[in-house]
Design a protein around this motif. Sequence first.
Motif, PDB file in Angstrom:
ATOM      1  N   THR A  36      10.815  -9.859   2.723  1.00 19.11           N
ATOM      2  CA  THR A  36      10.891  -9.540   1.302  1.00 19.11           C
ATOM      3  C   THR A  36       9.555  -9.014   0.799  1.00 19.11           C
ATOM      4  O   THR A  36       9.498  -8.012   0.059  1.00 19.11           O
ATOM      5  CB  THR A  36      11.299 -10.782   0.498  1.00 19.11           C
ATOM      6  N   SER A  37       8.460  -9.661   1.201  1.00 16.39           N
ATOM      7  CA  SER A  37       7.129  -9.173   0.816  1.00 16.39           C
ATOM      8  C   SER A  37       6.894  -7.769   1.354  1.00 16.39           C
ATOM      9  O   SER A  37       6.371  -6.892   0.643  1.00 16.39           O
ATOM     10  CB  SER A  37       6.047 -10.118   1.347  1.00 16.39           C
ATOM     11  N   ALA A  38       7.304  -7.555   2.611  1.00 15.80           N
ATOM     12  CA  ALA A  38       7.121  -6.237   3.217  1.00 15.80           C
ATOM     13  C   ALA A  38       7.939  -5.180   2.483  1.00 15.80           C
ATOM     14  O   ALA A  38       7.471  -4.059   2.255  1.00 15.80           O
ATOM     15  CB  ALA A  38       7.518  -6.283   4.695  1.00 15.80           C
ATOM     16  N   GLY A  39       9.174  -5.519   2.105  1.00 13.45           N
ATOM     17  CA  GLY A  39      10.016  -4.567   1.392  1.00 13.45           C
ATOM     18  C   GLY A  39       9.458  -4.221   0.027  1.00 13.45           C
ATOM     19  O   GLY A  39       9.422  -3.045  -0.367  1.00 13.45           O
ATOM     20  N   ILE A  40       9.021  -5.238  -0.709  1.00 19.28           N
ATOM     21  CA  ILE A  40       8.428  -4.989  -2.029  1.00 19.28           C
ATOM     22  C   ILE A  40       7.174  -4.135  -1.886  1.00 19.28           C
ATOM     23  O   ILE A  40       6.944  -3.195  -2.663  1.00 19.28           O
ATOM     24  CB  ILE A  40       8.108  -6.318  -2.728  1.00 19.28           C
ATOM     25  N   LEU A  41       6.368  -4.439  -0.886  1.00 17.93           N
ATOM     26  CA  LEU A  41       5.135  -3.685  -0.678  1.00 17.93           C
ATOM     27  C   LEU A  41       5.443  -2.235  -0.323  1.00 17.93           C
ATOM     28  O   LEU A  41       4.834  -1.304  -0.874  1.00 17.93           O
ATOM     29  CB  LEU A  41       4.309  -4.344   0.424  1.00 17.93           C
ATOM     30  N   LEU A  42       6.402  -2.015   0.587  1.00 21.83           N
ATOM     31  CA  LEU A  42       6.736  -0.648   0.986  1.00 21.83           C
ATOM     32  C   LEU A  42       7.302   0.136  -0.191  1.00 21.83           C
ATOM     33  O   LEU A  42       6.970   1.314  -0.394  1.00 21.83           O
ATOM     34  CB  LEU A  42       7.741  -0.672   2.142  1.00 21.83           C
ATOM     35  N   ALA A  43       8.154  -0.513  -0.989  1.00 24.14           N
ATOM     36  CA  ALA A  43       8.719   0.152  -2.164  1.00 24.14           C
ATOM     37  C   ALA A  43       7.614   0.522  -3.148  1.00 24.14           C
ATOM     38  O   ALA A  43       7.603   1.632  -3.707  1.00 24.14           O
ATOM     39  CB  ALA A  43       9.749  -0.755  -2.837  1.00 24.14           C
ATOM     40  N   ALA A  44       6.670  -0.387  -3.360  1.00 22.68           N
ATOM     41  CA  ALA A  44       5.575  -0.117  -4.294  1.00 22.68           C
ATOM     42  C   ALA A  44       4.684   1.002  -3.785  1.00 22.68           C
ATOM     43  O   ALA A  44       4.223   1.853  -4.561  1.00 22.68           O
ATOM     44  CB  ALA A  44       4.758  -1.389  -4.509  1.00 22.68           C
ATOM     45  N   VAL A  45       4.444   1.030  -2.478  1.00 19.69           N
ATOM     46  CA  VAL A  45       3.597   2.079  -1.905  1.00 19.69           C
ATOM     47  C   VAL A  45       4.255   3.448  -2.076  1.00 19.69           C
ATOM     48  O   VAL A  45       3.591   4.435  -2.431  1.00 19.69           O
ATOM     49  CB  VAL A  45       3.306   1.781  -0.417  1.00 19.69           C
ATOM     50  N   PHE A  46       5.552   3.540  -1.852  1.00 16.34           N
ATOM     51  CA  PHE A  46       6.230   4.822  -2.043  1.00 16.34           C
ATOM     52  C   PHE A  46       6.243   5.215  -3.513  1.00 16.34           C
ATOM     53  O   PHE A  46       6.183   6.405  -3.852  1.00 16.34           O
ATOM     54  CB  PHE A  46       7.645   4.780  -1.480  1.00 16.34           C
ATOM     55  N   ALA A  47       6.327   4.234  -4.394  1.00 20.68           N
ATOM     56  CA  ALA A  47       6.294   4.541  -5.825  1.00 20.68           C
ATOM     57  C   ALA A  47       4.964   5.164  -6.220  1.00 20.68           C
ATOM     58  O   ALA A  47       4.888   5.916  -7.209  1.00 20.68           O
ATOM     59  CB  ALA A  47       6.545   3.274  -6.643  1.00 20.68           C
ATOM     60  N   VAL A  48       3.909   4.899  -5.439  1.00 26.09           N
ATOM     61  CA  VAL A  48       2.593   5.455  -5.732  1.00 26.09           C
ATOM     62  C   VAL A  48       2.607   6.985  -5.628  1.00 26.09           C
ATOM     63  O   VAL A  48       1.750   7.660  -6.207  1.00 26.09           O
ATOM     64  CB  VAL A  48       1.542   4.844  -4.774  1.00 26.09           C
ATOM     65  N   LEU A  49       3.582   7.547  -4.918  1.00 28.50           N
ATOM     66  CA  LEU A  49       3.676   9.005  -4.854  1.00 28.50           C
ATOM     67  C   LEU A  49       3.784   9.624  -6.244  1.00 28.50           C
ATOM     68  O   LEU A  49       3.502  10.811  -6.430  1.00 28.50           O
ATOM     69  CB  LEU A  49       4.889   9.424  -4.011  1.00 28.50           C
TER      70      LEU A  49
END
Length: 686
Positions: A621-634
């Motif tokens: 779950t932490s990894a998913g939230i982190l990956l989603a947030a990183v892509f949102a940085v685009l």
Amino acid sequence: METFDHRTFPLARLVGPRRSVVVLLLGLVLSAAVLILAPGPTESTDASVNLPDSAESAIARDRLADLPGGQDAPAIVVVSHGGERIDRTQLAALGRLSQDLGSSFDSEVAGPVPSQDGTVALLTVPLPGDVGTNENSERIEDLRADVREALPDGLTAEVTGAPAVQADLGAVFEGADFRLLAATAIVVALLLIVTYRSPWLWLVPLIVIGLGDRVAAKVVEAISGLTDIPIDGSTTGITSVLVFGAGTNYALLLIARYREELRRHEDRREAMRQAVGAAAPAILSSSGTVVIGLLALLLADAPFVSRIGLSGAAGIVVAVFFALVVLPAAMTLPGRWLFWPFVPRVGDPDPSERGLWRRVGTAVTRRPVVVTVSGLVVLVLMALGTLGLRTGLGQDEQFLDTPESITAQETLSSAFPAGSSAPTSIVTTPERAEQVARAAGDVPDVRSAEVGREGDGIAEVSVVLSDEPSSDAALRTVEQLRTAVQDVDPDALVGGQDAEALDEADTAARDRGVIIPVVLAVVLGMLLLLLRSAVAALLLASTTVLSYLSALGVGWLVFDHVLGWSAMDVGTPLLAFVFLVALGVDYNIFLTARAREEMRRTGDATGSIVTALAVTGGVITSAGILLAAVFAVLGVLPLVLLAQLGVLVGFGVLLDTVVVRGLVTPALVAWCGRRFWWPSRLSRPA
């Protein structure tokens, strides 16, 4: 049941009292060598064009380059007077400005050409079209500065045309690396602090993966320089997001397993060897799926898509190296205190035994049929949003912040035919040029068709459309043009901005038809290789694809009804598919690989998936939230393609992490029981 020693895995042997220091030093030396010695990238002269050489518009462009002035690209100065007529005195001043610009840029400037109502006038400044992106941007900046300095009082001037659009596109990425890196690092740091609740533990994975990101950027530049494949800011931006997102995910999984092993082993190096041996197969399988899926993009005809595939694959390989080789060495040197204030001790109770995800797993597997059907129904309803999906953005829709070149087109289209800023070019022979021009002029929505330059057996017919550049109406007109002129000259070629947009859309449709089946085959193959179960591979791949369609459906509804975007970029669905399916299946791999390990130990299909969810739920779950947030940085880059990609992948990852991996997959395993592992021996009773 089986017992196994994870220390036998090859990468686990790199961890030791002296080996860790040596590995860390070698990693730093290798990184320094790449950062210092890697050659620079190849600079593109037409980064905004995303066409294969075989496209009709690309062939037309190459043929026209042989004509006198064929290498020139016109910049258009649009002069207006706030809706009032431009008087004769002002037109005379614009004539003198035209002569000055001709002297400054060593070209024959046309104009001023006033509109029929006299409110707008145009100056056309031919600029070299075969220069690099930086040189083109400098020329446009000089042109805009010269126009502002000499413009008569009361008039407003804006510069558009292909060189200006390309310069504004390049300006989007000025300082992009720093902004993207800073935003990504801040997001990752905050999420790591929340995850580990330690004042310094988060620094280790952040520094290691951050160094990996810089090395990956240099590796991509080196590949570009050695292969003459050009890259731009969007390529490096997406690659950076992939490296940070995937690399941090792998780090989270490894550190979670390391913390688990520290509760079983007094020696921290022994704990890390066990952690690497246990986590590495799942990480290598998931990263291998991502790498091969990205390499499948090399089958694309669209140059931008294939460049993303090559650079992204290189970035993931670098991320895996830093996560599985450099990070274990960096984590073992400090010792247990790195986890302070929540230091794991030998014999500490396993928090997963009474945690949230064990309760979720127990509840889900108690009523697996209801949970499975309910979850699938929700996903299907979300996927229905794709039924109205449209692709193909107009040129004026590609920017989140409207640049000068686009506002100039709006001013121009208010007084001239909308297609005046980007005429369509037809390549024919001098003998048939007049016939082709008449045939083109008879096509609806064509305002004018005139024979232009001739030379060496080639003639150009310049066509002005009534429609906005790159709009759906303009693309339909180009299709009609091609049919009409080829009836007169079967060898005629239709090029120009609108024709290129049409060919890009056709190329994107072809690429989706070729690459999507290949990526699905790769995902199925990797799942079969890791899990040794046909049932598991088919079910996991199917749910991952369904979550992609659900994200695409919801994303399109948001783009269309909330953000007001008329379409998705032609490349968005394919790139989102590769990222979501390849990255999304990671979480199912992490979950089911641990379930398979528990199944080998206990032989209980339902109990194994509950334990796997309890142990991996928090970190995934932490990894998913982190990956989603990183892509949102685009979204820090004001380009619609990147914003759409960030929203789709971010939402899809969250959907896959919470709904698919947290609910649907455990329910499917409990529903199938041992049959989930067919035909492996785990499917047979003990």
